[in-house]
Scaffold this active site. Structure first.
Site, PDB file in Angstrom:
ATOM      1  N   ASN A   1      71.762  43.835  17.986  1.00 39.63           N
ATOM      2  CA  ASN A   1      72.285  42.938  18.896  1.00 39.63           C
ATOM      3  C   ASN A   1      73.671  42.391  18.647  1.00 39.63           C
ATOM      4  O   ASN A   1      73.930  41.630  17.850  1.00 39.63           O
ATOM      5  CB  ASN A   1      71.327  41.550  18.916  1.00 39.63           C
ATOM      6  CG  ASN A   1      71.555  40.745  19.940  1.00 39.63           C
ATOM      7  OD1 ASN A   1      72.293  40.747  20.516  1.00 39.63           O
ATOM      8  ND2 ASN A   1      70.918  39.494  19.902  1.00 39.63           N
ATOM      9  N   TRP A   2      74.682  43.006  19.448  1.00 39.00           N
ATOM     10  CA  TRP A   2      76.040  42.590  19.243  1.00 39.00           C
ATOM     11  C   TRP A   2      76.284  41.325  19.858  1.00 39.00           C
ATOM     12  O   TRP A   2      77.680  40.728  19.539  1.00 39.00           O
ATOM     13  CB  TRP A   2      76.902  43.771  19.953  1.00 39.00           C
ATOM     14  CG  TRP A   2      76.984  44.976  18.992  1.00 39.00           C
ATOM     15  CD1 TRP A   2      75.981  45.658  18.143  1.00 39.00           C
ATOM     16  CD2 TRP A   2      77.528  46.303  19.500  1.00 39.00           C
ATOM     17  NE1 TRP A   2      76.078  46.719  17.942  1.00 39.00           N
ATOM     18  CE2 TRP A   2      77.006  47.346  18.753  1.00 39.00           C
ATOM     19  CE3 TRP A   2      78.723  46.485  20.495  1.00 39.00           C
ATOM     20  CZ2 TRP A   2      77.668  48.445  18.808  1.00 39.00           C
ATOM     21  CZ3 TRP A   2      79.318  47.816  20.554  1.00 39.00           C
ATOM     22  CH2 TRP A   2      78.706  48.798  19.677  1.00 39.00           C
ATOM     23  N   LYS A   3      75.581  40.596  20.649  1.00 40.97           N
ATOM     24  CA  LYS A   3      75.799  39.320  21.129  1.00 40.97           C
ATOM     25  C   LYS A   3      77.160  39.459  21.985  1.00 40.97           C
ATOM     26  O   LYS A   3      77.598  40.536  22.395  1.00 40.97           O
ATOM     27  CB  LYS A   3      75.768  38.346  20.086  1.00 40.97           C
ATOM     28  CG  LYS A   3      74.509  38.244  19.407  1.00 40.97           C
ATOM     29  CD  LYS A   3      74.188  37.090  18.510  1.00 40.97           C
ATOM     30  CE  LYS A   3      72.983  37.346  17.826  1.00 40.97           C
ATOM     31  NZ  LYS A   3      72.635  36.182  17.095  1.00 40.97           N
TER      32      LYS A   3
ATOM     33  N   HIS B   1      65.645  36.232  24.181  1.00 40.20           N
ATOM     34  CA  HIS B   1      66.299  35.857  22.979  1.00 40.20           C
ATOM     35  C   HIS B   1      66.548  34.258  22.784  1.00 40.20           C
ATOM     36  O   HIS B   1      66.582  33.735  23.982  1.00 40.20           O
ATOM     37  CB  HIS B   1      67.802  36.462  22.918  1.00 40.20           C
ATOM     38  CG  HIS B   1      68.400  36.227  21.393  1.00 40.20           C
ATOM     39  ND1 HIS B   1      68.972  35.173  20.877  1.00 40.20           N
ATOM     40  CD2 HIS B   1      68.342  37.234  20.167  1.00 40.20           C
ATOM     41  CE1 HIS B   1      69.281  35.276  19.685  1.00 40.20           C
ATOM     42  NE2 HIS B   1      68.993  36.527  19.258  1.00 40.20           N
TER      43      HIS B   1
ATOM     44  N   GLU C   1      68.712  32.507  21.790  1.00 41.05           N
ATOM     45  CA  GLU C   1      69.960  31.970  22.529  1.00 41.05           C
ATOM     46  C   GLU C   1      69.925  31.669  23.743  1.00 41.05           C
ATOM     47  O   GLU C   1      70.432  30.778  24.656  1.00 41.05           O
ATOM     48  CB  GLU C   1      71.326  32.772  21.986  1.00 41.05           C
ATOM     49  CG  GLU C   1      71.367  32.666  20.620  1.00 41.05           C
ATOM     50  CD  GLU C   1      72.182  33.700  19.933  1.00 41.05           C
ATOM     51  OE1 GLU C   1      72.782  34.738  20.410  1.00 41.05           O
ATOM     52  OE2 GLU C   1      71.972  33.688  18.390  1.00 41.05           O
TER      53      GLU C   1
ATOM     54  N   GLU D   1      61.918  36.042  15.616  1.00 43.68           N
ATOM     55  CA  GLU D   1      63.224  35.811  15.220  1.00 43.68           C
ATOM     56  C   GLU D   1      63.290  34.253  14.888  1.00 43.68           C
ATOM     57  O   GLU D   1      63.140  33.261  15.892  1.00 43.68           O
ATOM     58  CB  GLU D   1      64.415  35.833  15.994  1.00 43.68           C
ATOM     59  CG  GLU D   1      64.432  37.555  16.455  1.00 43.68           C
ATOM     60  CD  GLU D   1      66.050  37.673  16.892  1.00 43.68           C
ATOM     61  OE1 GLU D   1      66.660  38.716  16.075  1.00 43.68           O
ATOM     62  OE2 GLU D   1      66.395  37.046  17.828  1.00 43.68           O
TER      63      GLU D   1
ATOM     64  N   GLY E   1      71.775  33.613  12.279  1.00 45.82           N
ATOM     65  CA  GLY E   1      73.110  33.436  12.007  1.00 45.82           C
ATOM     66  C   GLY E   1      73.295  32.549  11.092  1.00 45.82           C
ATOM     67  O   GLY E   1      74.399  31.911  10.666  1.00 45.82           O
TER      68      GLY E   1
ATOM     69  N   SER F   1      69.228  36.808   9.923  1.00 50.98           N
ATOM     70  CA  SER F   1      70.078  36.958   8.915  1.00 50.98           C
ATOM     71  C   SER F   1      69.468  37.991   7.967  1.00 50.98           C
ATOM     72  O   SER F   1      69.532  38.023   6.601  1.00 50.98           O
ATOM     73  CB  SER F   1      70.162  35.800   7.981  1.00 50.98           C
ATOM     74  OG  SER F   1      70.806  34.817   8.538  1.00 50.98           O
TER      75      SER F   1
ATOM     76  N   GLY G   1      71.938  40.830  14.183  1.00 50.55           N
ATOM     77  CA  GLY G   1      72.745  40.309  14.727  1.00 50.55           C
ATOM     78  C   GLY G   1      74.299  40.713  13.771  1.00 50.55           C
ATOM     79  O   GLY G   1      74.795  41.671  14.003  1.00 50.55           O
ATOM     80  N   GLY G   2      74.466  39.671  13.243  1.00 43.57           N
ATOM     81  CA  GLY G   2      75.903  39.787  12.388  1.00 43.57           C
ATOM     82  C   GLY G   2      76.146  41.000  11.578  1.00 43.57           C
ATOM     83  O   GLY G   2      77.261  41.641  11.843  1.00 43.57           O
TER      84      GLY G   2
HETATM   85  P1  PGA Z   1      71.567  37.240  12.910  1.00 44.90           P
HETATM   86  O1  PGA Z   1      71.289  37.446  14.236  1.00 44.90           O
HETATM   87  O2  PGA Z   1      71.091  39.012  12.287  1.00 44.90           O
HETATM   88  O3  PGA Z   1      73.074  37.122  13.119  1.00 44.90           O
HETATM   89  O4  PGA Z   1      70.751  36.260  12.205  1.00 44.90           O
HETATM   90  C1  PGA Z   1      69.806  38.150  14.745  1.00 44.90           C
HETATM   91  C2  PGA Z   1      69.512  37.994  16.317  1.00 44.90           C
HETATM   92  O5  PGA Z   1      69.899  36.768  16.854  1.00 44.90           O
HETATM   93  O6  PGA Z   1      69.079  39.092  16.880  1.00 44.90           O
END
Ligand code: PGA
Length: 252
Positions: A9-11, A96, A98, A168, A174, A213, A234-235
């Site tokens: 997930n590149w966001k 998600h 977010e 998640e 993050g 994470s 994500g990251g």
């Molecule tokens: P993260 O994000 O790996 O940066 O914690 C995961 C996500 O929100 O899909």
């Protein structure tokens, strides 16, 4: 045998040229992990088409991070599931945390998005998870159950066969703070039970990904758990080496 999936997930990261570079890097390193692991990248809408081109001929798949709740029409700024599908996407991340937190996505909206995703032959990666207060109050099971009941339980049996769930915990996204492998297994097994209460034996086939994470150094331990079928990353998905390194967690 459930599908093993590592989805990135590149966001809201990467400019188009950077996204293409990243996708090419993933394609170049993909051979380091067995074909039994499915890799998916989910770039921003703006470069889905260019990334699709970069992935051509590889077995790295494409997903989007969201889609509109409506089919088409006067919805300024929205992107329809049909548009995403036309660009070669196979998956769409839905719900998600977010989006739930910052854009007010509710189960009602998500039910409409689910409908659009299936109507266009796409597979949803449906996210559930509790925040820190809910975890500390011991409400994480109830929160995940509700997020599943209100949306996933409205699917037909046929649709359910084409669903990926991502657990998640918001407190792990993050933050560098990962759920322990035991915490992940405990709630993944619970989620599978909830799914089985509605869909029976088919629940055993539903991939449930862990997200929050996840990195190369902790993937193997988490993926070793029976009910963890991969990760939503994500990251660490923003570096090809780390993203592929997470996939290697399945081979440890
Ligand atoms: P993260 O994000 O790996 O940066 O914690 C995961 C996500 O929100 O899909």
């Amino acid at each position: 045998m459930r599908k093993k999936i590592v989805a990135g997930n590149w966001k809201m990261n990467t400019l188009p040229a950077e996204g293409v570079e990243l996708a090419k890097g993933v394609v170049a390193m993909r051979g380091e992990v067995c074909d039994c692991v499915n890799f998916i990248v989910c770039p921003p809408f703006t470069h889905l088409a260019q990334v699709a081109e970069a992935l051509k001929g590889s077995n790295v798949e494409l997903g989007a991070q969201n889609c509109a709740a409506e089919a088409k029409g006067a919805y300024t700024g929205e992107v329809a599931a049909s548009m995403i599908a036309a660009l070669g996407c196979k998956y769409v991340i839905l719900g998600h945390s977010e989006r739930r937190q910052y854009y007010g996505e509710t189960s009602e909206t998500l039910n409409k998005k689910m409908e659009q995703v299936y109507a266009n032959g796409l597979t949803p990666i449906y996210c559930v998870g509790e925040n820190l207060d809910e975890r500390e109050a011991g409400n994480h099971f109830a929160v995940c159950k509700q997020q599943i009941e209100e949306v996933v339980f409205n699917l037909t049996e046929e649709q359910f066969k084409n669903l990926v769930i991502a657990y998640e915990p918001v407190w792990a996204i993050g933050t560098g703070k990962t759920a322990t492998a035991e915490q992940a297994q405990e709630i993944h097994a619970y989620i599978r039970e909830v799914l089985a209460s509605k869909f029976g034996a088919a629940a055993a086939e539903c991939p449930i990904l862990y997200g929050g994470s996840c990195k190369p150094s902790n993937a193997a331990e988490i993926f070793a758990k029976e009910d963890v079928d991969g990760g939503l990353i994500g990251g660490a998905a923003l570096k090809a080496e780390d993203f592929i390194g997470i996939g290697k967690g399945f081979m440890a």
